[in-house]
Design a protein around this motif. Structure first.
Motif, PDB file in Angstrom:
ATOM      1  N   GLU A  19       0.816  -1.207   0.000  1.00 49.66           N
ATOM      2  CA  GLU A  19       0.000   0.000   0.000  1.00 49.66           C
ATOM      3  C   GLU A  19       0.853   1.262   0.000  1.00 49.66           C
ATOM      4  O   GLU A  19       0.523   2.251  -0.663  1.00 49.66           O
TER       5      GLU A  19
ATOM      6  N   THR B 273      -4.240   3.723  -5.497  1.00 47.52           N
ATOM      7  CA  THR B 273      -4.937   3.168  -4.350  1.00 47.52           C
ATOM      8  C   THR B 273      -5.317   1.725  -4.657  1.00 47.52           C
ATOM      9  O   THR B 273      -5.409   1.323  -5.827  1.00 47.52           O
ATOM     10  N   LEU B 274      -5.542   0.930  -3.620  1.00 54.63           N
ATOM     11  CA  LEU B 274      -5.931  -0.456  -3.799  1.00 54.63           C
ATOM     12  C   LEU B 274      -7.406  -0.554  -4.152  1.00 54.63           C
ATOM     13  O   LEU B 274      -8.243   0.147  -3.582  1.00 54.63           O
TER      14      LEU B 274
END
Length: 394
Positions: free
Chosen positions: A156, A165-166
């Motif tokens: 992350e 972003t994930l």
């Protein structure tokens, strides 16, 4: 007594983040974190990426983030002007101790900071981070010394450093259901037992999985496809398919009498169609690390400006982000498609910066022209029977 740490916003956000994290983790405190920005840095939002990463990872930080703008391109031609801006900011904010991270930015920015530290040794000192050896070198008013620096291991952090972003897709290797591992280990055994026939089996399963995606309840006639193979191949396929269907919580049923294979779940179809190979490659990396890599992700979705991308296998090892594309398709006669895949890996793999390792792990071999195209783009290829060489994953 006010203390300030100066860093320069660049495309290599992690160079700053690792230094800041190391200092905080080892007891160095400061009241102000000053991010030096330039026209170029502002255009690319590098200062905002660093600020966002610091805010997300240090929500309760005791320091204040400030911006110091070097305008009109002086970072490329005016060391004296930059010295003046640095000293003015220090004086105006009543800073009694300044620490310059000279790792990032243009060479002239580093020279300006170095000269200021030499002229005012009681006020300022410099620190430089070497990512290759993961060391932090101090010099200036203190006795010069070198410290070991640990890199972050969280995916992350690496993604956030470059504005990603994930997404919602993807799983940690250590959280994959056991029933999927059973299937993967069987497929690995087939590959080790008879690699070329196992490749043919994979192509057969891929074909029927593609058909089944339209209707997972629709029975797929395996014999209709494998009839193109010789008797020895068909006999081996039947043995292997029976073994796969006999696994605990099997992903499909196989009827040896009718030669039919039946899936009951769309996710199982997708897994058999190729996702199993991603998991196998991830496990090979896990094995190669002597089971020390605890943060390997499979099928990881990442987003930037709401645009999704996916990393089949992704992890951080020794401060380096690994982006791995896994393929089970046969590239014979498909050089253009293979080269397009290399181009995709090259562009998408930059999600974690220019130091990221980008790889294609392919069950089938690729043409020499594709290997050359990959070499030009700094994409490493492990293909064909090479995939069984565990040393290539260390």
């Amino acid at each position: 007594m006010m203390k300030a740490l100066f860093v320069t916003a660049t495309a290599q956000t992690l160079a700053n983040f690792h230094t800041i994290k190391h200092l905080l983790d080892n007891g160095t405190t400061f009241d102000n974190l000053v991010i030096i920005t330039t026209d170029h840095a502002r255009k690319n939002n590098w200062h905002l990426q660093l600020n966002r990463l610091l805010t997300d990872t240090n929500p309760d930080s005791a320091f204040t983030v400030e911006m110091l703008f070097f305008k009109n391109g002086i970072e490329e031609h005016d060391v004296t002007a930059m010295e003046g801006l640095l000293l003015s900011w220090i004086t105006e904010h009543d800073i009694s101790e300044a620490l310059f991270n000279i790792t990032g930015g243009t060479k002239l920015i580093s020279i300006a900071q170095d000269r200021l530290a030499q002229k005012h040794p009681q006020l300022a000192q410099c620190v430089y981070q070497s990512m290759g050896t993961q060391q932090l070198a101090w010099y200036g008013k203190s006795v010069p010394h070198v410290e070991k620096i640990a890199s972050a291991t969280e995916i992350e952090i690496y993604l956030k450093a470059y504005g990603y972003t994930l997404g919602t897709k993807g799983q940690s290797l250590l959280k994959i259901p056991a029933r999927l591992f059973y299937y993967v280990k069987e497929m690995e055994r087939f590959l080790q037992e008879d690699f070329e026939r196992a490749q043919k089996l994979v192509s057969s399963i891929n074909y029927h999985a593609c058909q089944a995606l339209e209707d997972v309840k629709n029975q797929q006639d395996v014999d209709q496809f494998v009839s193109q193979f010789n008797k020895v191949d068909r006999t081996r396929f039947s043995v292997w398919l029976n073994q796969l269907s006999a696994l605990d919580e099997a992903l499909f049923d196989y009827d040896d009498d009718t030669g039919r294979i039946v899936w009951h779940d769309a996710e199982d179809v997708a897994f058999c169609k190729g996702n199993w190979f991603e998991l196998l490659v991830a496990f090979w990396y896990f094995e190669a690390s002597n089971y020390q890599l605890r943060n390997i992700h499979v099928g990881l979705e990442v987003r930037k400006n709401n645009s999704p991308n996916e990393a089949d296998v992704a992890f951080v090892h020794k401060g380096v982000f690994y982006f791995v594309e896994c393929k089970t398709n046969d590239w014979k006669g498909k050089i253009t498609e293979a080269n397009r895949t290399i181009s995709h890996i090259d562009s998408t793999g930059d999600m974690a910066g220019i130091s990221a390792k980008k790889l294609l792990v392919s069950l089938f071999n690729v043409d020499d022209k594709t290997r050359q195209a990959a070499k030009v783009r700094n994409v490493r290829i492990i293909a064909g029977k090479e995939v069984l060489n565990k040393a290539l994953y260390s």
